[in-house]
Design a protein around this motif. Structure first.
Motif, mmCIF file in Angstrom:
data_model
loop_
_atom_site.group_PDB
_atom_site.id
_atom_site.type_symbol
_atom_site.label_atom_id
_atom_site.label_comp_id
_atom_site.label_asym_id
_atom_site.label_seq_id
_atom_site.Cartn_x
_atom_site.Cartn_y
_atom_site.Cartn_z
ATOM 1 N N UNK A 141 -16.836 -3.001 -4.950
ATOM 2 C CA UNK A 141 -16.928 -2.647 -6.371
ATOM 3 C C UNK A 141 -18.361 -2.292 -6.752
ATOM 4 N N UNK A 142 -19.340 -3.006 -6.191
ATOM 5 C CA UNK A 142 -20.744 -2.682 -6.461
ATOM 6 C C UNK A 142 -21.091 -1.282 -5.975
ATOM 7 N N UNK A 143 -20.566 -0.924 -4.821
ATOM 8 C CA UNK A 143 -20.884 0.368 -4.226
ATOM 9 C C UNK A 143 -20.039 1.503 -4.803
ATOM 10 N N UNK A 144 -18.810 1.189 -5.202
ATOM 11 C CA UNK A 144 -17.878 2.186 -5.721
ATOM 12 C C UNK A 144 -17.379 1.741 -7.090
ATOM 13 N N UNK A 145 -18.225 1.827 -8.115
ATOM 14 C CA UNK A 145 -17.845 1.279 -9.428
ATOM 15 C C UNK A 145 -16.607 1.925 -10.038
ATOM 16 N N UNK A 146 -16.306 3.184 -9.671
ATOM 17 C CA UNK A 146 -15.165 3.871 -10.254
ATOM 18 C C UNK A 146 -13.947 3.902 -9.334
ATOM 19 N N UNK A 147 -14.022 3.207 -8.220
ATOM 20 C CA UNK A 147 -12.932 3.253 -7.249
ATOM 21 C C UNK A 147 -11.698 2.507 -7.751
ATOM 22 N N UNK A 148 -10.549 2.922 -7.226
ATOM 23 C CA UNK A 148 -9.297 2.196 -7.440
ATOM 24 C C UNK A 148 -9.141 1.264 -6.239
ATOM 25 N N UNK A 149 -9.360 -0.022 -6.453
ATOM 26 C CA UNK A 149 -9.333 -1.009 -5.375
ATOM 27 C C UNK A 149 -8.110 -1.897 -5.549
ATOM 28 N N UNK A 150 -7.255 -1.901 -4.536
ATOM 29 C CA UNK A 150 -6.052 -2.726 -4.583
ATOM 30 C C UNK A 150 -6.078 -3.744 -3.446
ATOM 31 N N UNK A 151 -5.387 -4.849 -3.665
ATOM 32 C CA UNK A 151 -5.310 -5.931 -2.675
ATOM 33 C C UNK A 151 -3.863 -6.106 -2.237
ATOM 34 N N UNK A 152 -3.654 -6.106 -0.923
ATOM 35 C CA UNK A 152 -2.342 -6.454 -0.374
ATOM 36 C C UNK A 152 -2.392 -7.918 0.025
ATOM 37 N N UNK A 153 -1.627 -8.746 -0.631
ATOM 38 C CA UNK A 153 -1.698 -10.188 -0.405
ATOM 39 C C UNK A 153 -0.367 -10.728 0.106
ATOM 40 N N UNK A 154 -0.455 -11.804 0.858
ATOM 41 C CA UNK A 154 0.739 -12.461 1.383
ATOM 42 C C UNK A 154 1.268 -13.499 0.398
ATOM 43 N N UNK A 155 0.343 -14.259 -0.201
ATOM 44 C CA UNK A 155 0.722 -15.309 -1.152
ATOM 45 C C UNK A 155 0.604 -14.772 -2.574
ATOM 46 N N UNK B 131 -14.984 8.851 -7.060
ATOM 47 C CA UNK B 131 -13.789 8.012 -7.165
ATOM 48 C C UNK B 131 -13.099 7.919 -5.802
ATOM 49 N N UNK B 132 -12.796 6.726 -5.361
ATOM 50 C CA UNK B 132 -12.155 6.508 -4.074
ATOM 51 C C UNK B 132 -10.971 5.557 -4.249
ATOM 52 N N UNK B 133 -10.095 5.545 -3.248
ATOM 53 C CA UNK B 133 -8.971 4.602 -3.223
ATOM 54 C C UNK B 133 -9.140 3.697 -2.012
ATOM 55 N N UNK B 134 -9.311 2.413 -2.274
ATOM 56 C CA UNK B 134 -9.550 1.420 -1.226
ATOM 57 C C UNK B 134 -8.474 0.347 -1.278
ATOM 58 N N UNK B 135 -7.917 0.042 -0.115
ATOM 59 C CA UNK B 135 -6.974 -1.069 0.011
ATOM 60 C C UNK B 135 -7.621 -2.163 0.849
ATOM 61 N N UNK B 136 -7.610 -3.394 0.354
ATOM 62 C CA UNK B 136 -8.086 -4.553 1.100
ATOM 63 C C UNK B 136 -6.873 -5.416 1.433
ATOM 64 N N UNK B 137 -6.639 -5.616 2.723
ATOM 65 C CA UNK B 137 -5.516 -6.442 3.167
ATOM 66 C C UNK B 137 -6.024 -7.869 3.369
ATOM 67 N N UNK B 138 -5.496 -8.791 2.593
ATOM 68 C CA UNK B 138 -5.947 -10.179 2.623
ATOM 69 C C UNK B 138 -6.468 -10.594 1.270
ATOM 70 N N UNK B 139 -6.478 -11.910 1.034
ATOM 71 C CA UNK B 139 -6.932 -12.418 -0.254
ATOM 72 C C UNK B 139 -7.739 -13.707 -0.097
ATOM 73 N N UNK B 140 -8.266 -13.911 1.132
ATOM 74 C CA UNK B 140 -9.110 -15.073 1.369
ATOM 75 C C UNK B 140 -10.557 -14.798 1.017
ATOM 76 N N UNK B 141 -11.460 -15.683 1.446
ATOM 77 C CA UNK B 141 -12.862 -15.575 1.062
ATOM 78 C C UNK B 141 -13.508 -14.282 1.549
#
Length: 337
Positions: free
Chosen positions: A23-37, A3-13
């Motif tokens: 998600x494929x590599x870390x199926x149990x990870x907590x993945x969050x997105x920091x978005x501007x819009x 289990x890992x915690x990953x933050x992705x900054x951005x919401x584009x392609x």
């Protein structure tokens, strides 16, 4: 992987691609997105989103992927850097050397630049053969890259693309800076640049869609200063990405679209395929993420570092300066050898 915690900054392609592949590599990870819009939905592969940087401390990410437009990278990274966080910044590091240089003080921290072509098996083999001297001393290098911009991201209107806008870090030099990165990676730091940049089509707004660079480098692969030419554009219809190293005993050609490395002997018009492995576009990103999530970072890893990211931007800034002065020669001060 655990289990890992990953933050992705951005919401584009590109941000969405990183979320999906992570998600494929870390199926149990907590993945969050920091978005501007906030009006744009996040990837279905994410666990949730946040809208302000203040929420990051509460989330306590172990990994951060910065996939926002290039002009925002340095400011965003500076806000989240702390002990124990590994950071992957999508290429380019920034949109100028002046901004990017602020990160050099953190060069000992695990900050890596997402030049995924370094994870191409065919490019790695191309480099390996050159290092082994398969063509002898390298005399010159010729590179070419180009693709019709609307075909890059068919689901996104070209007018909305970061590629077309100076404010978002667009233009062919930044968008296709992979070429400059791998040239430095293989052939050493660039010493001089002569360049001609132009806007030939209406595909872009206020940035260049064409770049012709003539460069020299100092490298162990050549007995003297190595001459390198690079042609780049955002509008050609015969999609192209290749590099040819011309040596004393033959030529070696890397073709990214075919996944091949060919050797041409002296006076030969037909090449001998020494390597062939065509990979899907996602595969280099997957290899990059596996390394990012699973490896300890050492001095000999194949990721681009902050210092190398700055070197690439020095070439880009020098090309702009040269073009503004009618192709005059610009010398580059090296950050490392």
């Amino acid at each position: 992987m655990s289990h890992r915690r990953l933050l992705v900054i951005g919401n584009g392609s590109m941000a969405r691609r990183h979320v999906r592949l992570s998600r494929q590599l870390l199926p149990d990870a907590d993945i969050r997105v920091l978005r501007h819009r906030t009006d744009r939905e996040i990837s279905p592969y994410a666990n949730g989103s946040m809208d302000v940087f203040e929420d990051i401390d509460q989330f306590e990410p172990e990994y951060v992927i910065v996939a926002s437009p290039a002009p925002y990278h340095v400011g965003q990274v500076s806000k989240i850097l702390k002990e124990g966080i590994k950071v992957l910044i999508e290429k380019p590091l920034s949109d100028s050397v002046e901004k990017a240089s602020a990160l050099l003080q953190f060069s000992e921290m695990p900050i890596l630049i997402g030049y995924n072509l370094r994870f191409s098996p065919s490019l790695q083999y191309f480099k390996k053969l050159l290092m082994e001297g398969v063509v002898g001393s390298v005399l010159s290098v010729r590179c070419e890259v180009g693709q019709f911009l609307p075909s890059w991201r068919p689901s996104t209107p070209t007018s909305d693309s970061v590629s077309v806008s100076k404010a978002l870090g667009g233009g062919v030099l930044l968008e296709l800076s992979h070429e400059i990165d791998y040239l430095v990676w293989i052939f050493g730091g660039i010493c001089t640049v002569n360049a001609s940049l132009s806007r030939q089509t209406d595909l872009v707004k206020d940035v260049e869609d064409t770049a012709y660079l003539f460069m020299t480098s100092q490298t162990k692969l050549s007995e003297g200063p190595l001459c390198i030419s690079l042609n780049m554009d955002l509008y050609r219809h015969d999609t192209t990405r290749f590099c040819v190293a011309i040596g004393e005993t033959g030529s070696l050609k890397w073709d990214a679209l075919r996944g091949t490395v060919e050797f041409f002997g002296q006076g030969s018009s037909k090449g001998y395929v020494m390597f062939s492995e065509l990979v899907e576009p996602d595969e280099t990103y997957v290899s990059q993420l596996k390394f990012f999530f699973g490896k300890e970072f050492t001095a000999d890893h194949q990721f681009a570092t902050v210092r190398e990211g700055v070197e690439t931007l020095k070439v880009i800034d020098s090309a702009r300066l040269s073009s503004n002065h009618e192709g005059s020669c610009v010398r580059i001060e090296r950050s490392f050898t």
